[in-house]
Design an enzyme around this catalytic site. Structure first.
Site: not given
Ligand SMILES: [Zn+2]
Length: 463
Positions: A258, A292, A256, A289
């Site tokens: 974050n 992102h 994830m 990641e």
């Molecule tokens: Zn993703």
């Protein structure tokens, strides 16, 4: 809790603007629950009633502009807010339950040594951690303070400082969507480094320490190479301060994104000698990641129905960057031969759907048809679009999009407009084109349906 509808989200985002969150968490209240105190400052543009999202085990008290709010009015995770002024402060004091399903503040006990670890997964269940206005386009900076058992290390979106034994203060963040807020706490084994002025951290539970140590050089090296490449491609410095990668127990997805503190399944800390293919997959997840951090975290979808774009872009960039700047130069072959089959298989089913433009009326519906099509067919479509526009125009459009909407929210339409301007080409009508290309996959290859999450799905590492 009722699923937030797009109309409710639009009304709330029109009516209010969140100025800041101050979240105080106490993790020393036993192994069932933790104390959560949230102070939210927000403006009301029209003085219309609104509502707060909070899903506590016990709601102790709520004060709105210093006046008590009747806590018995909490229904289905929503608390009605009346008599709003221009500037408002709501203070919520609650006891929250630890989760054991990977959502909310998850608490896990390592069976090897009995040590307890927690981490926050706020994707949709943020109100199970702190009171909030839980939708992607109500961003605000966060100040977080955590009291934890003294043997714990605490990490979060902002750099963590232990201000007294067991009390940690996290640096105020840039404006974040609620679903990005995380916290990692426990007797984690930590390795630290720095690259290009960015403090880096790798973290895992104590019983995995030798295995993380063994691969730390590779992980730091891949991380550094990816940072260099994203800085070169986007021309925007990584915006969230420190960059921690925490391999956490009982994580029910792959990772994830974050901001500042990515959480990964600790299946990615390999206990046995790993194949090159597994190591390449892990490097790709690192790159995914990190993509992102710009596309998703710095600029965030306005509503959940653009989640496919968030994931497809990270998927496309993850494979691209891994193949170009890490030792795993043939990872795109893995995408073509294996990963894309996940999307092809999903495309064969009666539940097939367009990559884009599925028109979800509420958050849950937006995530219902979120699968291999949303990741891999979307990524393949973006690669086709790159070929159509040319790499220079494709990247110029992305950079324009990132600059134009930094710390805010945007839609597919916004991105297409940036691509149009950068390329001088007409609108590619992406949703309709992609929708017309159904049914080209072949069935029977191993796959795992992605759980509806805004992050890397574990399909590839599950078999
Ligand atoms: Zn993703």
């Amino acid at each position: 809790m009722p699923s937030l509808t797009v109309n409710e989200a639009r009304t709330r985002a029109t009516s209010i603007a969140v100025t800041s969150y101050d979240v105080q968490l106490d993790l020393t209240r036993g192994d069932q629950a933790f104390h959560s105190r949230t102070t939210i400052e927000f403006r009301s543009r029209d003085h219309q009633d609104s509502f707060l999202d909070v899903a506590p085990a016990e709601l102790h008290s709520v004060r709105l502009n210093k006046r008590p709010v009747d806590v018995t009015e909490l229904h289905d995770g929503r608390l009605h807010l009346r008599d709003l002024a221009d500037e408002n402060v709501v203070e919520v004091d609650a006891l929250m339950a630890y989760s054991h399903d990977g959502e909310g503040l998850h608490r896990a006990v390592d069976p090897e040594d009995g040590q307890a670890y927690v981490y926050a997964m706020a994707f949709l269940p943020a109100p199970r951690i702190f009171a909030c206005f839980d939708q992607p386009d109500l961003k605000a900076p966060y100040r977080v303070t955590v009291r934890a058992p003294e043997q714990c290390t605490v990490l979060g979106n902002g750099a963590a400082t232990q201000v007294q034994p067991g009390v940690w203060s996290l640096a105020e963040t840039k404006p974040l969507s609620t679903y990005f807020v995380t916290l990692v706490a426990g007797p984690y084994h930590s390795l630290r480094a720095e690259h290009d002025g960015i403090p880096l951290g790798l973290h895992c539970r104590q019983s995995l320490a030798p295995h993380l140590d063994k691969d730390a050089e590779e992980l730091f090296s891949v991380t550094a190479a990816c940072f260099d490449e994203y800085h070169r491609l986007f021309g925007i410095r990584y915006p969230f301060g420190e960059y921690h990668q925490a391999f956490v127990p009982e994580f029910n997805a792959g990772a994830m994104e974050n901001p500042g503190c990515v959480t990964f399944s600790d299946d990615l800390v390999f206990k046995a000698p790993a194949t090159d293919n597994l190591r390449a997959t892990r490097a790709m997840v690192v790159a995914h990641e990190m993509a992102h951090q710009w596309f998703g975290d710095l600029v965030t979808m306005q509503w959940w129905d653009d989640l496919w774009l968030n994931e497809s872009f990270a998927e496309y960039m993850g494979y691209r960057v891994t193949s170009e700047v890490t030792p795993f130069t043939d990872v795109r072959a893995e995408f073509a031969l294996s990963r894309k089959a996940w999307g092809m298989a999903a495309d064969q089913r009666t539940s097939t759907h367009p990559v884009a433009g599925n028109g979800a009326r509420d958050a849950k519906e937006a995530l219902t048809n979120f699968d291999g099509i949303s990741y891999t067919k979307g990524a393949a479509s973006l690669r086709q679009l790159n070929a159509y526009l040319g790499d220079e125009a494709f990247l110029a459009g992305v950079v324009d999009h990132l600059h134009r909407h930094s710390y805010g929210n945007a839609t597919l339409t916004d991105l297409v407009q940036s691509w149009e301007q950068a390329s001088g080409k007409g609108r590619p009508r992406m949703g309709r084109r992609v929708a017309a290309h159904r049914g080209v996959g072949h069935a029977g290859l191993p796959h795992r349906r992605c759980r509806a999450r805004g992050h890397y799905a574990p399909q590839r590492i599950a078999h």
